[in-house]
Design a protein around this motif. Structure first.
Motif, PDB file in Angstrom:
ATOM      1  N   ASN A   2       0.833  -1.193   0.000  1.00 21.62           N
ATOM      2  CA  ASN A   2       0.000   0.000   0.000  1.00 21.62           C
ATOM      3  C   ASN A   2       0.868   1.243   0.000  1.00 21.62           C
ATOM      4  O   ASN A   2       1.982   1.238   0.528  1.00 21.62           O
ATOM      5  N   VAL A   3       0.338   2.305  -0.597  1.00 23.54           N
ATOM      6  CA  VAL A   3       1.010   3.596  -0.577  1.00 23.54           C
ATOM      7  C   VAL A   3       0.009   4.652  -0.151  1.00 23.54           C
ATOM      8  O   VAL A   3      -1.205   4.467  -0.260  1.00 23.54           O
ATOM      9  N   LEU A   4       0.539   5.748   0.340  1.00 18.24           N
ATOM     10  CA  LEU A   4      -0.273   6.917   0.618  1.00 18.24           C
ATOM     11  C   LEU A   4      -0.034   7.878  -0.535  1.00 18.24           C
ATOM     12  O   LEU A   4       1.076   8.375  -0.712  1.00 18.24           O
ATOM     13  N   LEU A   5      -1.051   8.082  -1.349  1.00 16.73           N
ATOM     14  CA  LEU A   5      -0.976   9.021  -2.453  1.00 16.73           C
ATOM     15  C   LEU A   5      -1.483  10.361  -1.948  1.00 16.73           C
ATOM     16  O   LEU A   5      -2.597  10.452  -1.422  1.00 16.73           O
ATOM     17  N   GLN A  49       1.702  36.766  -2.634  1.00 17.61           N
ATOM     18  CA  GLN A  49       3.073  37.163  -2.315  1.00 17.61           C
ATOM     19  C   GLN A  49       3.114  37.978  -1.025  1.00 17.61           C
ATOM     20  O   GLN A  49       4.018  37.796  -0.199  1.00 17.61           O
ATOM     21  N   VAL A  50       2.129  38.855  -0.840  1.00 21.24           N
ATOM     22  CA  VAL A  50       2.075  39.661   0.388  1.00 21.24           C
ATOM     23  C   VAL A  50       1.850  38.759   1.600  1.00 21.24           C
ATOM     24  O   VAL A  50       2.494  38.921   2.637  1.00 21.24           O
ATOM     25  N   ARG A  51       0.923  37.796   1.479  1.00 21.62           N
ATOM     26  CA  ARG A  51       0.648  36.867   2.582  1.00 21.62           C
ATOM     27  C   ARG A  51       1.765  35.841   2.758  1.00 21.62           C
ATOM     28  O   ARG A  51       1.911  35.247   3.824  1.00 21.62           O
ATOM     29  N   GLY A  52       2.503  35.577   1.689  1.00 22.88           N
ATOM     30  CA  GLY A  52       3.576  34.591   1.752  1.00 22.88           C
ATOM     31  C   GLY A  52       3.094  33.162   1.651  1.00 22.88           C
ATOM     32  O   GLY A  52       3.816  32.229   1.994  1.00 22.88           O
ATOM     33  N   ARG A  53       1.881  32.966   1.161  1.00 20.36           N
ATOM     34  CA  ARG A  53       1.339  31.614   1.034  1.00 20.36           C
ATOM     35  C   ARG A  53       0.183  31.596   0.043  1.00 20.36           C
ATOM     36  O   ARG A  53      -0.397  32.615  -0.279  1.00 20.36           O
ATOM     37  N   ARG A  54      -0.137  30.387  -0.392  1.00 15.82           N
ATOM     38  CA  ARG A  54      -1.217  30.158  -1.346  1.00 15.82           C
ATOM     39  C   ARG A  54      -2.166  29.115  -0.763  1.00 15.82           C
ATOM     40  O   ARG A  54      -1.718  28.114  -0.192  1.00 15.82           O
ATOM     41  N   LYS A  55      -3.458  29.348  -0.897  1.00 24.88           N
ATOM     42  CA  LYS A  55      -4.436  28.366  -0.425  1.00 24.88           C
ATOM     43  C   LYS A  55      -4.404  27.144  -1.341  1.00 24.88           C
ATOM     44  O   LYS A  55      -4.380  27.268  -2.563  1.00 24.88           O
ATOM     45  N   ARG A  56      -4.415  25.973  -0.720  1.00 29.88           N
ATOM     46  CA  ARG A  56      -4.448  24.701  -1.438  1.00 29.88           C
ATOM     47  C   ARG A  56      -5.367  23.753  -0.662  1.00 29.88           C
ATOM     48  O   ARG A  56      -5.735  24.019   0.476  1.00 29.88           O
ATOM     49  N   VAL A  57      -5.718  22.642  -1.287  1.00 28.86           N
ATOM     50  CA  VAL A  57      -6.468  21.578  -0.625  1.00 28.86           C
ATOM     51  C   VAL A  57      -5.647  20.313  -0.815  1.00 28.86           C
ATOM     52  O   VAL A  57      -5.174  20.025  -1.920  1.00 28.86           O
ATOM     53  N   GLN A  58      -5.470  19.560   0.254  1.00 30.64           N
ATOM     54  CA  GLN A  58      -4.670  18.343   0.189  1.00 30.64           C
ATOM     55  C   GLN A  58      -5.558  17.126   0.415  1.00 30.64           C
ATOM     56  O   GLN A  58      -6.424  17.136   1.286  1.00 30.64           O
ATOM     57  N   PHE A  59      -5.328  16.103  -0.385  1.00 29.17           N
ATOM     58  CA  PHE A  59      -6.052  14.837  -0.305  1.00 29.17           C
ATOM     59  C   PHE A  59      -5.047  13.739  -0.001  1.00 29.17           C
ATOM     60  O   PHE A  59      -3.943  13.737  -0.541  1.00 29.17           O
ATOM     61  N   GLU A  60      -5.444  12.802   0.850  1.00 26.80           N
ATOM     62  CA  GLU A  60      -4.629  11.635   1.156  1.00 26.80           C
ATOM     63  C   GLU A  60      -5.456  10.383   0.860  1.00 26.80           C
ATOM     64  O   GLU A  60      -6.580  10.247   1.351  1.00 26.80           O
ATOM     65  N   ILE A  61      -4.878   9.500   0.048  1.00 27.05           N
ATOM     66  CA  ILE A  61      -5.582   8.299  -0.388  1.00 27.05           C
ATOM     67  C   ILE A  61      -4.683   7.098  -0.134  1.00 27.05           C
ATOM     68  O   ILE A  61      -3.563   7.041  -0.640  1.00 27.05           O
ATOM     69  N   LEU A  62      -5.148   6.156   0.652  1.00 29.15           N
ATOM     70  CA  LEU A  62      -4.417   4.916   0.907  1.00 29.15           C
ATOM     71  C   LEU A  62      -4.928   3.879  -0.083  1.00 29.15           C
ATOM     72  O   LEU A  62      -6.131   3.586  -0.112  1.00 29.15           O
TER      73      LEU A  62
END
Length: 96
Positions: A2-5, A49-62
């Protein structure tokens, strides 16, 4: 084995990715949560750039490793661009 994708996407792709993953028989379930991306300043908007970050969504699938390539191939066709992914071997998993 198994892997965590792990899939890291723009928030605009979230609904399409959820629909895609729910449609795949080899995906028994997944976890998603909001995250922030840091770095690659040239690719960030002025506000990011001003905030120093970008919003993202992360998914984890086993899932079994043999399903990863087909799942990733379908991402580009059915979900779109702006998806960063990696896989991690899982030594052990289970339910208590």
């Amino acid at each position: 084995m198994n892997v965590l994708l792990v899939l890291n996407i723009t928030p605009e792709l979230e609904e399409e990715l959820v629909d895609y993953l729910l449609s795949r028989e080899e995906v028994g379930g997944f976890t998603s949560y909001p995250v922030h991306g840091h770095g690659e300043q040239g690719r960030l908007s002025i506000a990011e750039q001003v905030r120093g970050r970008r919003k993202r969504v992360q998914f984890e699938i086993l899932l079994p490793e043999e399903y990863v390539d087909a799942l990733i191939a379908g991402l580009a066709e059915e979900v779109g661009k702006g998806i960063h992914y990696w896989q991690i071997p899982v030594a052990c998993s289970g339910h208590l």
